[in-house]
Design an enzyme around this catalytic site. Structure first.
Site, PDB file in Angstrom:
ATOM      1  N   ARG A 135       0.766  -0.677  -0.232  1.00 31.76           N
ATOM      2  CA  ARG A 135      -0.415  -0.123   0.005  1.00 31.76           C
ATOM      3  C   ARG A 135       1.054   0.717   0.048  1.00 31.76           C
ATOM      4  O   ARG A 135       0.542   2.063   0.115  1.00 31.76           O
ATOM      5  CB  ARG A 135      -1.287  -0.404   1.448  1.00 31.76           C
ATOM      6  CG  ARG A 135      -2.226  -0.837   1.106  1.00 31.76           C
ATOM      7  CD  ARG A 135      -3.574  -0.990   1.856  1.00 31.76           C
ATOM      8  NE  ARG A 135      -2.908  -1.456   2.938  1.00 31.76           N
ATOM      9  CZ  ARG A 135      -2.406  -3.243   3.563  1.00 31.76           C
ATOM     10  NH1 ARG A 135      -2.952  -3.609   3.257  1.00 31.76           N
ATOM     11  NH2 ARG A 135      -1.689  -2.922   4.636  1.00 31.76           N
ATOM     12  N   GLU A 191       5.292 -10.285  15.643  1.00 38.46           N
ATOM     13  CA  GLU A 191       4.956 -10.792  17.195  1.00 38.46           C
ATOM     14  C   GLU A 191       5.710 -12.081  16.818  1.00 38.46           C
ATOM     15  O   GLU A 191       5.427 -12.755  18.516  1.00 38.46           O
ATOM     16  CB  GLU A 191       3.225 -10.219  16.859  1.00 38.46           C
ATOM     17  CG  GLU A 191       2.643 -10.820  18.707  1.00 38.46           C
ATOM     18  CD  GLU A 191       1.405 -11.231  18.148  1.00 38.46           C
ATOM     19  OE1 GLU A 191       0.502 -10.158  17.129  1.00 38.46           O
ATOM     20  OE2 GLU A 191       0.609 -11.489  19.209  1.00 38.46           O
TER      21      GLU A 191
END
Ligand code: AMP
Length: 176
Positions: free
Chosen positions: A64, A101
């Site tokens: 994006r 994560e």
């Protein structure tokens, strides 16, 4: 940033709960892209915030960041350089890894995309933890160039990702 244009743009971001996985509130920028006034306003605000700062290239982060970065590059009258996920760029690349994560990921840039003397603006749609942008800054440095500013449409303030990018200036259009 705070003016009527910013309120207008806030209304063009759609929240999608639990995408791409449970517990993530995804900030969907497609309504902003679909509205030509919103898209142009967003690019205009980014350009204004750079305030005439000398820039020789815009680096956009896959995927994006390509949309906003390419439009900003056109507006500033400079070239556009893509930073991509591993294995996508065809010529010789530099690589920088960053923590997720669970595990790690990496980004790459063409080695000849930038050089010493280049002053670069790094663009993405959103900053969360700041890991992707920080790794992209490392790629710019590996090319011998300098990051003038990081620019994002959206900043998820609670995650404090902008701290990772200090002392380089960070411009964010919308804070959530
Ligand atoms: P980070 O490296 O944690 O700053 O993550 C930034 C990248 O992940 C950007 O390329 C974003 O497009 C994407 N991203 C992370 N969190 C979100 C979210 N809540 N909504 C939309 N995109 C996100």
């Amino acid at each position: 940033m705070s003016d009527d244009r910013v309120s207008f743009l806030r209304g063009c971001i759609r929240d999608i709960p639990d995408f791409p996985k449970q517990g993530i509130l995804f900030k969907d920028i497609t309504p902003l892209l679909a509205d030509v006034d919103a898209f142009r306003t967003c690019i205009q605000l980014m350009a204004e915030a750079l305030d005439g700062e000398p820039v020789s290239a815009v680096v956009g982060i896959e995927s994006r960041g390509f949309m906003f970065g390419a439009a900003l590059a056109d507006k500033l009258g400079v070239g556009f350089v893509p930073v991509r996920k591993p294995g996508k760029l065809p010529a010789a690349t530099y690589r920088a890894e960053y923590e997720l994560e669970y595990g790690s990921d990496a980004v790459e840039i063409h080695q000849d995309a930038l050089g010493p003397g280049d002053r670069v603006v790094v663009v993405d749609d959103l900053i969360a933890t700041g890991g992707t942008a920080q790794a992209t800054g490392e790629l710019v440095q590996q090319c011998g160039a300098q990051v003038t500013a990081f620019v994002f449409v959206i900043n998820l303030i609670a995650l404090e990702g902008t701290k990772k990018l200090a002392p380089t200036p960070v411009i964010t259009v919308l804070d959530f």
